[in-house]
Design a protein around this motif. Structure first.
Motif, PDB file in Angstrom:
ATOM      1  N   LEU A  27       0.859  -1.186   0.000  1.00  0.00           N
ATOM      2  CA  LEU A  27       0.000   0.000   0.000  1.00  0.00           C
ATOM      3  C   LEU A  27       0.897   1.238   0.000  1.00  0.00           C
ATOM      4  CD1 LEU A  27      -2.392  -1.298   2.810  1.00  0.00           C
ATOM      5  CD2 LEU A  27      -2.789  -1.396   0.335  1.00  0.00           C
ATOM      6  N   VAL A  28       0.321   2.356  -0.337  1.00  0.00           N
ATOM      7  CA  VAL A  28       1.095   3.611  -0.318  1.00  0.00           C
ATOM      8  C   VAL A  28       0.341   4.624   0.539  1.00  0.00           C
ATOM      9  CG1 VAL A  28       2.166   3.191  -2.574  1.00  0.00           C
ATOM     10  CG2 VAL A  28       0.022   4.472  -2.457  1.00  0.00           C
ATOM     11  N   PRO A  29       1.036   5.685   0.959  1.00  0.00           N
ATOM     12  CA  PRO A  29       0.319   6.703   1.731  1.00  0.00           C
ATOM     13  C   PRO A  29      -0.858   7.254   0.929  1.00  0.00           C
ATOM     14  CG  PRO A  29       2.696   7.085   1.794  1.00  0.00           C
ATOM     15  CD  PRO A  29       2.461   6.007   0.783  1.00  0.00           C
ATOM     16  N   ALA A  30      -1.941   7.536   1.607  1.00  0.00           N
ATOM     17  CA  ALA A  30      -3.129   8.056   0.925  1.00  0.00           C
ATOM     18  C   ALA A  30      -2.774   9.344   0.194  1.00  0.00           C
ATOM     19  CB  ALA A  30      -4.238   8.316   1.936  1.00  0.00           C
ATOM     20  N   PRO A  31      -3.299   9.490  -1.014  1.00  0.00           N
ATOM     21  CA  PRO A  31      -3.032  10.742  -1.732  1.00  0.00           C
ATOM     22  C   PRO A  31      -3.706  11.903  -1.029  1.00  0.00           C
ATOM     23  CG  PRO A  31      -4.664   9.450  -2.914  1.00  0.00           C
ATOM     24  CD  PRO A  31      -4.203   8.610  -1.747  1.00  0.00           C
ATOM     25  N   THR A  57       4.519   8.514   7.828  1.00  0.00           N
ATOM     26  CA  THR A  57       4.011   9.832   7.427  1.00  0.00           C
ATOM     27  C   THR A  57       3.393   9.688   6.036  1.00  0.00           C
ATOM     28  OG1 THR A  57       6.023  10.509   6.280  1.00  0.00           O
ATOM     29  CG2 THR A  57       5.919  10.978   8.648  1.00  0.00           C
ATOM     30  N   ARG A  58       2.747  10.744   5.599  1.00  0.00           N
ATOM     31  CA  ARG A  58       2.200  10.710   4.238  1.00  0.00           C
ATOM     32  C   ARG A  58       3.283  10.920   3.186  1.00  0.00           C
ATOM     33  NH1 ARG A  58      -3.297  14.024   3.038  1.00  0.00           N
ATOM     34  NH2 ARG A  58      -4.598  12.178   2.965  1.00  0.00           N
ATOM     35  N   LEU A  59       4.458  11.302   3.655  1.00  0.00           N
ATOM     36  CA  LEU A  59       5.536  11.636   2.724  1.00  0.00           C
ATOM     37  C   LEU A  59       6.353  10.382   2.422  1.00  0.00           C
ATOM     38  CD1 LEU A  59       6.689  14.820   4.632  1.00  0.00           C
ATOM     39  CD2 LEU A  59       5.086  14.671   2.716  1.00  0.00           C
ATOM     40  N   ARG A  60       6.873  10.313   1.245  1.00  0.00           N
ATOM     41  CA  ARG A  60       7.766   9.204   0.919  1.00  0.00           C
ATOM     42  C   ARG A  60       9.148   9.802   0.666  1.00  0.00           C
ATOM     43  NH1 ARG A  60       5.801   3.554  -0.540  1.00  0.00           N
ATOM     44  NH2 ARG A  60       5.083   4.088   1.522  1.00  0.00           N
TER      45      ARG A  60
END
Lengths: 465, 465
Positions: free
Chosen positions: A221-225, B251-254
């Motif tokens: 999964l990736v961080p929510a946009p 965090t939301r950041l990658r």
């Protein structure tokens, strides 16, 4: 018990399945079998199944594949049967192996940003489960509210978000796969990276149930946009719009969606519900950025590119609500086209620079065969869904629709493209797959198939001939 | 001409190669062969090659594979031989098939954001060619200034950027591959998407020359990243740093880079050149954002996470120059460790939540066997490079180093990890590959290998036993 059976009743197969799974788990009612005999492909043959098994877990799948392997009986795995290539269609005497009841979200791990799900989980259910943890499962086929992850993996499904995020396989880290005979294979990894040995995970993704039956999927999964904003523009012609697409893709920004509708698609949507789309427009583009506070400046830049490429009209949304309104036209395409007749949906992907030629060529083929055709799809990827509208009760129209369907794939190949960007080969595209991969590629496909499925029981006649 | 030859001189193979390629193209000088007999793995056997061919094009590769297939002679493909697993080591009587001279950048297509290159192109040359068009080829193994794309594809190489961008195979769209016998296979697509048939491209990526010889690679490129900024923090222990890594990744950041150095690594760098790294630190993290005007706020957020997780000291760069200075310590690791003795570099990838256990376990193994060990690597992916330092002239140390190397992989597997995150299996990790994939996985590997290479001439004894 079996003395009165005719061969069509498959007494041995049915009996062995009932012995292995319990009588309740095995359906042989002809009406039920017929109702499960097809996916959503507009044509293509479907055989008569011997039985339907709704697997309750990996053990059921093992038992089915053990019996079928021993008897040499075909097995057709099925999810929600929303496929468009006939990949889930029954073959004569097969076991329809439905994975829909295996619909558990086994776990979502927010620290590792992974989820483990059974194949029957509906795409939107996984998305919702991820969102609860501030995470995002990007693959979003149009069918996402009904199609299952197992089916998405089988076809390596795409969607609108691919232009930024990629296709299903880009998010699959590992699989549990049952092979003919009932052995259980675990592929891939739980970690972010891993290169140990041949990539069996990717090999099974997109193999449309011909190599094994997927019983568990581990996805990343990736961080929510962040919040998204949309802009829409109309153009005099597809050629103008295609140049604008190239312009958008050559910025430093990557849109989270970049869709095209051609003139006939716009007309169909207008006929269905007047959305005030300009009747004279030859094409419409929809673009989105999901970068939160930067979304407004991103779509302003995209709007500038549209204007520079001769847009007739550009609208930039200033809010999420406005963005949703702008996307309505795109969402309505499917319903609007269904009103016109039976839809035969193609799925050709070409280099972006050849997209206008594809769309123009499709229109010419429609005209030549006296059929309405439309093109819409994922312009940022060069992945169009040319659609042939026909009357399925008119044999001449059916014949011409099939001819146009094939000619569109030939056109796509001649433009350096592929016959399928996200729908798979199934039953309808086998001939053109052989053309796309060539004799050597076809030989390797057949060899790999034999390694996994030496008796050829898994979804026979699909993908590879 | 061949009458005085001994079997070791392989007169038939050498003669046939000279006939097929011209005498100039075939090197049999024993010193040259010995100099090309190994990659950079610290141990592992290397045989005596019969000949070295420096291919000038696909036709040369075809000719070599036709002759070798007919004679059943082994072929070992080689790039820059910077691999760390022995994958390019000679086997007795083999043809060393060097692809280094096939170093043309065939084209960069800025509109499609693709490049087509020959396998001998050095990674940094492709990166530079992409940068000329404002594009970016992300995979960046530490060897990127010397290693070739062919070798990167063969091992599915990773690098520092993987935490944001992925590994080599994520950027490979299509391949030209020569198979034993000399047939030429084209896999994949030129388009952004494509799901036609089995994913032969992915199957060949990471197969370390055991399935075919890659003679052309089509890669996808992405828009060039914006300016990057870096922050560095030290922590009392690896456990603290690992928690900070989890914090950054949630965090939301990658981040575009998230690297860890453990205490022994810091000490080695300090010994090599005093960079003022705190001697009492148990771990150091380096993090980067490449989002231009947002990079400063991104690394401020990362720095906040570090502080929240007990960082001893946090430094945020305010300029590109400062960022480069902060990254120097990381860049120096390789040289600093080489000064201490022979390095046996492992490549275990574990779930991020198990990373501290891995690093602590490696230290315990080193202590148990009386050897210095260090851990550094790609913390954001859980991909560590535990390194065993030993004296290659001391047989006891060599024996213990090998034991520790294996025990580290066992530890990685027990933590739910994989034996290789980016270096490949080669010669050194075959035994543990068999453990990782299990007997059924191993059988499928062997079956697939036979489909591509029925006589088993391609890099025999590598990856699969």
């Amino acid at each position: 018990m079996t003395s009165s059976s005719t061969p069509r009743e498959h007494p041995e197969l049915r009996g062995r399945l009932r012995d292995a799974l319990g009588a309740d788990a095995v359906t042989t009612d002809p009406d039920v079998l017929a109702a499960h005999g097809r996916d959503e492909a507009a044509f293509g043959s479907a055989g008569t199944a011997a039985a339907l098994v709704r697997a309750r877990g990996t053990d059921d799948v093992r038992r089915v594949l053990a019996v079928a392997h021993e008897l040499g009986a075909p097995v057709v795995p099925q999810g929600a049967r929303t496929g468009l290539s006939g990949g889930a269609n029954a073959v004569d005497g097969c076991v329809l192996l439905s994975l829909e009841r295996m619909d558990a979200i086994v776990r979502v791990d927010p620290d590792e940003q992974t989820a483990v799900v059974q194949p029957g989980v509906v795409n939107s259910a996984l998305s919702a489960a991820a969102a609860e943890h501030g995470l995002f499962y990007p693959p979003d086929p149009s069918s996402w509210e009904v199609s299952t992850i197992g089916g998405n993996v089988a076809t390596n499904a795409g969607g609108l978000c691919c232009v930024k995020y990629g296709v299903t396989a880009d998010f699959v880290r590992g699989l549990e796969v049952v092979l003919p005979g009932g052995e259980v294979l675990r592929t891939g990894r739980r970690t972010a990276k891993g290169v140990a040995g041949y990539d069996l995970t990717r090999l099974v993704c997109g193999s449309e149930g011909t190599l094994g039956v997927v019983t568990e999927v581990t996805v990343g999964l990736v961080p929510a946009p962040e919040a998204a904003l949309t802009a829409v523009a109309t153009f005099p012609s597809v050629a103008d719009a295609a140049k604008a697409v190239a312009g958008v893709m050559s910025t430093r920004l990557r849109p989270s969606l970049l869709e095209l509708m051609d003139g006939p698609t716009i007309a169909a949507v207008n006929d269905h519900r007047d959305m005030g789309l300009p009747a004279e427009a030859g094409a419409m583009l929809l673009v989105q950025s999901d970068r939160g506070e930067r979304a407004a400046s991103d779509i302003a830049e995209f709007a500038g590119v549209f204007a520079d490429h001769g847009a007739l009209d550009v609208i930039e949304a200033e809010s999420a609500a406005e963005s949703r309104t702008l996307l309505q036209a795109r969402r309505m395409v499917h319903v609007a086209l269904e009103r016109l007749g039976t839809n035969l949906v193609d799925d050709v992907c070409v280099p972006r620079s050849r997209m206008a030629e594809l769309v123009e060529g499709v229109a010419a083929l429609g005209a030549e065969h006296g059929l309405v055709t439309t093109c819409s799809g994922h312009a940022g990827d060069g992945n169009m869904h040319p659609t042939v509208i026909f009357d399925r009760d008119d044999p001449e129209q059916v014949r011409h629709a099939e001819l146009v369907f094939g000619a569109i794939m030939e056109l796509g190949l001649s433009l350096g493209g592929t016959i399928t960007g996200e729908h798979g080969v199934g039953l309808l595209k086998r001939r053109w797959l052989a053309e796309e991969v060539g004799p050597l590629g076809a030989r390797l496909h057949a060899g790999i198939k034999r390694v996994f499925d030496p008796r050829g029981i898994l979804n026979p006649g699909k993908v590879v001939e």
